[in-house]
Scaffold this motif. Structure first.
Motif, PDB file in Angstrom:
ATOM      1  N   UNK A   1       0.849  -1.185   0.000  1.00  0.00           N
ATOM      2  CA  UNK A   1       0.000   0.000   0.000  1.00  0.00           C
ATOM      3  C   UNK A   1       0.887   1.239   0.000  1.00  0.00           C
ATOM      4  N   UNK A   2       0.614   2.137  -0.935  1.00  0.00           N
ATOM      5  CA  UNK A   2       1.307   3.419  -1.009  1.00  0.00           C
ATOM      6  C   UNK A   2       0.296   4.493  -0.617  1.00  0.00           C
ATOM      7  N   UNK A   3       0.489   5.097   0.553  1.00  0.00           N
ATOM      8  CA  UNK A   3      -0.381   6.174   1.036  1.00  0.00           C
ATOM      9  C   UNK A   3       0.291   7.498   0.699  1.00  0.00           C
ATOM     10  N   UNK A   4      -0.447   8.370   0.018  1.00  0.00           N
ATOM     11  CA  UNK A   4       0.129   9.618  -0.473  1.00  0.00           C
ATOM     12  C   UNK A   4      -0.078  10.769   0.508  1.00  0.00           C
ATOM     13  N   UNK A   5       0.934  11.635   0.600  1.00  0.00           N
ATOM     14  CA  UNK A   5       0.796  12.869   1.383  1.00  0.00           C
ATOM     15  C   UNK A   5      -0.005  13.874   0.548  1.00  0.00           C
ATOM     16  N   UNK A   6      -0.384  14.987   1.144  1.00  0.00           N
ATOM     17  CA  UNK A   6      -1.161  15.994   0.425  1.00  0.00           C
ATOM     18  C   UNK A   6      -0.384  16.552  -0.765  1.00  0.00           C
ATOM     19  N   UNK A   7       0.916  16.774  -0.592  1.00  0.00           N
ATOM     20  CA  UNK A   7       1.744  17.279  -1.697  1.00  0.00           C
ATOM     21  C   UNK A   7       1.830  16.257  -2.824  1.00  0.00           C
ATOM     22  N   UNK A   8       1.959  14.979  -2.476  1.00  0.00           N
ATOM     23  CA  UNK A   8       2.040  13.924  -3.487  1.00  0.00           C
ATOM     24  C   UNK A   8       0.719  13.752  -4.216  1.00  0.00           C
ATOM     25  N   UNK A   9      -0.391  13.934  -3.509  1.00  0.00           N
ATOM     26  CA  UNK A   9      -1.714  13.867  -4.147  1.00  0.00           C
ATOM     27  C   UNK A   9      -1.845  14.949  -5.207  1.00  0.00           C
ATOM     28  N   UNK A  10      -1.449  16.160  -4.855  1.00  0.00           N
ATOM     29  CA  UNK A  10      -1.517  17.287  -5.796  1.00  0.00           C
ATOM     30  C   UNK A  10      -0.572  17.072  -6.969  1.00  0.00           C
ATOM     31  N   UNK A  11       0.627  16.558  -6.700  1.00  0.00           N
ATOM     32  CA  UNK A  11       1.602  16.302  -7.760  1.00  0.00           C
ATOM     33  C   UNK A  11       1.094  15.235  -8.726  1.00  0.00           C
ATOM     34  N   UNK A  12       0.532  14.157  -8.198  1.00  0.00           N
ATOM     35  CA  UNK A  12       0.006  13.087  -9.046  1.00  0.00           C
ATOM     36  C   UNK A  12      -1.115  13.601  -9.933  1.00  0.00           C
ATOM     37  N   UNK A  13      -1.989  14.393  -9.377  1.00  0.00           N
ATOM     38  CA  UNK A  13      -3.102  14.946 -10.159  1.00  0.00           C
ATOM     39  C   UNK A  13      -2.591  15.888 -11.247  1.00  0.00           C
ATOM     40  N   UNK A  14      -1.612  16.706 -10.914  1.00  0.00           N
ATOM     41  CA  UNK A  14      -1.046  17.639 -11.890  1.00  0.00           C
ATOM     42  C   UNK A  14      -0.336  16.887 -13.021  1.00  0.00           C
ATOM     43  N   UNK A  15       0.461  15.879 -12.674  1.00  0.00           N
ATOM     44  CA  UNK A  15       1.170  15.111 -13.696  1.00  0.00           C
ATOM     45  C   UNK A  15       0.202  14.350 -14.600  1.00  0.00           C
ATOM     46  N   UNK A  16      -0.842  13.785 -14.016  1.00  0.00           N
ATOM     47  CA  UNK A  16      -1.843  13.073 -14.817  1.00  0.00           C
ATOM     48  C   UNK A  16      -2.543  14.026 -15.768  1.00  0.00           C
ATOM     49  N   UNK A  17      -2.849  15.221 -15.294  1.00  0.00           N
ATOM     50  CA  UNK A  17      -3.489  16.224 -16.132  1.00  0.00           C
ATOM     51  C   UNK A  17      -2.562  16.649 -17.274  1.00  0.00           C
ATOM     52  N   UNK A  18      -1.302  16.856 -16.967  1.00  0.00           N
ATOM     53  CA  UNK A  18      -0.327  17.255 -17.988  1.00  0.00           C
ATOM     54  C   UNK A  18      -0.165  16.172 -19.053  1.00  0.00           C
ATOM     55  N   UNK A  19       0.012  14.938 -18.628  1.00  0.00           N
ATOM     56  CA  UNK A  19       0.261  13.866 -19.597  1.00  0.00           C
ATOM     57  C   UNK A  19      -0.988  13.584 -20.416  1.00  0.00           C
ATOM     58  N   UNK A  20      -2.165  13.692 -19.804  1.00  0.00           N
ATOM     59  CA  UNK A  20      -3.409  13.470 -20.547  1.00  0.00           C
ATOM     60  C   UNK A  20      -3.616  14.551 -21.597  1.00  0.00           C
ATOM     61  N   UNK A  21      -3.282  15.784 -21.272  1.00  0.00           N
ATOM     62  CA  UNK A  21      -3.465  16.901 -22.196  1.00  0.00           C
ATOM     63  C   UNK A  21      -2.399  16.908 -23.288  1.00  0.00           C
ATOM     64  N   UNK A  22      -1.145  16.810 -22.891  1.00  0.00           N
ATOM     65  CA  UNK A  22      -0.034  16.940 -23.843  1.00  0.00           C
ATOM     66  C   UNK A  22       0.136  15.715 -24.745  1.00  0.00           C
ATOM     67  N   UNK A  23      -0.331  14.550 -24.293  1.00  0.00           N
ATOM     68  CA  UNK A  23      -0.177  13.338 -25.114  1.00  0.00           C
ATOM     69  C   UNK A  23      -0.993  13.416 -26.415  1.00  0.00           C
ATOM     70  N   UNK A  24      -2.027  14.226 -26.401  1.00  0.00           N
ATOM     71  CA  UNK A  24      -2.861  14.388 -27.595  1.00  0.00           C
ATOM     72  C   UNK A  24      -2.075  14.993 -28.765  1.00  0.00           C
ATOM     73  N   UNK A  25      -1.039  15.766 -28.462  1.00  0.00           N
ATOM     74  CA  UNK A  25      -0.228  16.403 -29.506  1.00  0.00           C
ATOM     75  C   UNK A  25       0.617  15.371 -30.267  1.00  0.00           C
ATOM     76  N   UNK A  26       0.792  14.179 -29.708  1.00  0.00           N
ATOM     77  CA  UNK A  26       1.611  13.142 -30.349  1.00  0.00           C
ATOM     78  C   UNK A  26       0.830  12.259 -31.327  1.00  0.00           C
ATOM     79  N   UNK A  27      -0.496  12.315 -31.235  1.00  0.00           N
ATOM     80  CA  UNK A  27      -1.345  11.458 -32.089  1.00  0.00           C
ATOM     81  C   UNK A  27      -1.241  11.923 -33.532  1.00  0.00           C
ATOM     82  N   UNK A  28      -1.040  10.938 -34.395  1.00  0.00           N
ATOM     83  CA  UNK A  28      -0.913  11.270 -35.833  1.00  0.00           C
ATOM     84  C   UNK A  28      -2.246  11.232 -36.528  1.00  0.00           C
TER      85      UNK A  28
END
Length: 165
Positions: free
Chosen positions: A138-165
């Protein structure tokens, strides 16, 4: 005054802009563009999010102090969210290993897949990995890690669309 007015109207746009510090690289085999977050530290794990034209990978490295976990194709990840009692159950998309690698694979499509979308809209509370012989980590996240995970997921979900051909 005429110059100040457009500046004031553009300020709210810049405040809500996301800070995506994704690294752009080329795949060493196909030479296609690729985006990566690099490894970030979570409580007792590390996470790297990678995207190419076809797939988005969430690569977890579980274990510390030389103790590595074993995972196979039937291993699972259960994500518990803070705001709701819902959970997401995902399967290991990587090969069998005892180096602690757990790979979650999403298709890179013009619309974000539901599980990846949930990572961008909800806060993750815990990550529960079930490996070989039903061993649970079990990996329990701190508040900072929760925010970081959400931000990274948002970035990769948004920016990955630019790679689609």
């Amino acid at each position: 005054m005429k110059l100040l007015l457009p500046l004031l109207f553009s300020l709210p746009i810049s405040v809500f802009g996301q800070d995506c510090s994704l690294k752009k690289t080329k795949d060493q085999f196909s030479q296609e563009p690729k985006l990566t977050t690099g490894f970030v530290n979570l409580s007792n794990a590390k996470l790297s999010m990678d995207a190419d034209a076809k797939e988005i990978h969430l690569l977890f490295l579980i274990g510390s102090n030389g103790e590595m976990k074993c995972f196979e194709e039937a291993s699972t990840l259960t994500i518990a969210f803070d705001s709701t009692n819902t959970k997401a159950n995902l399967r290991n998309g990587g090969s069998m290993n005892c180096e602690g690698y757990f790979d979650v694979v999403f298709k890179n499509t013009p619309t974000t897949t539901s599980y990846l979308n949930r990572l961008t809209t909800h806060t993750v509370k815990t990550l529960t990995f079930t490996g070989n012989n039903k061993t649970v980590t079990v990996v329990t996240l701190s508040d900072d890690q929760k925010a970081l995970l959400r931000q990274l997921a948002n970035c990769i979900a948004t920016e990955s669309k630019t790679l689609i051909k």
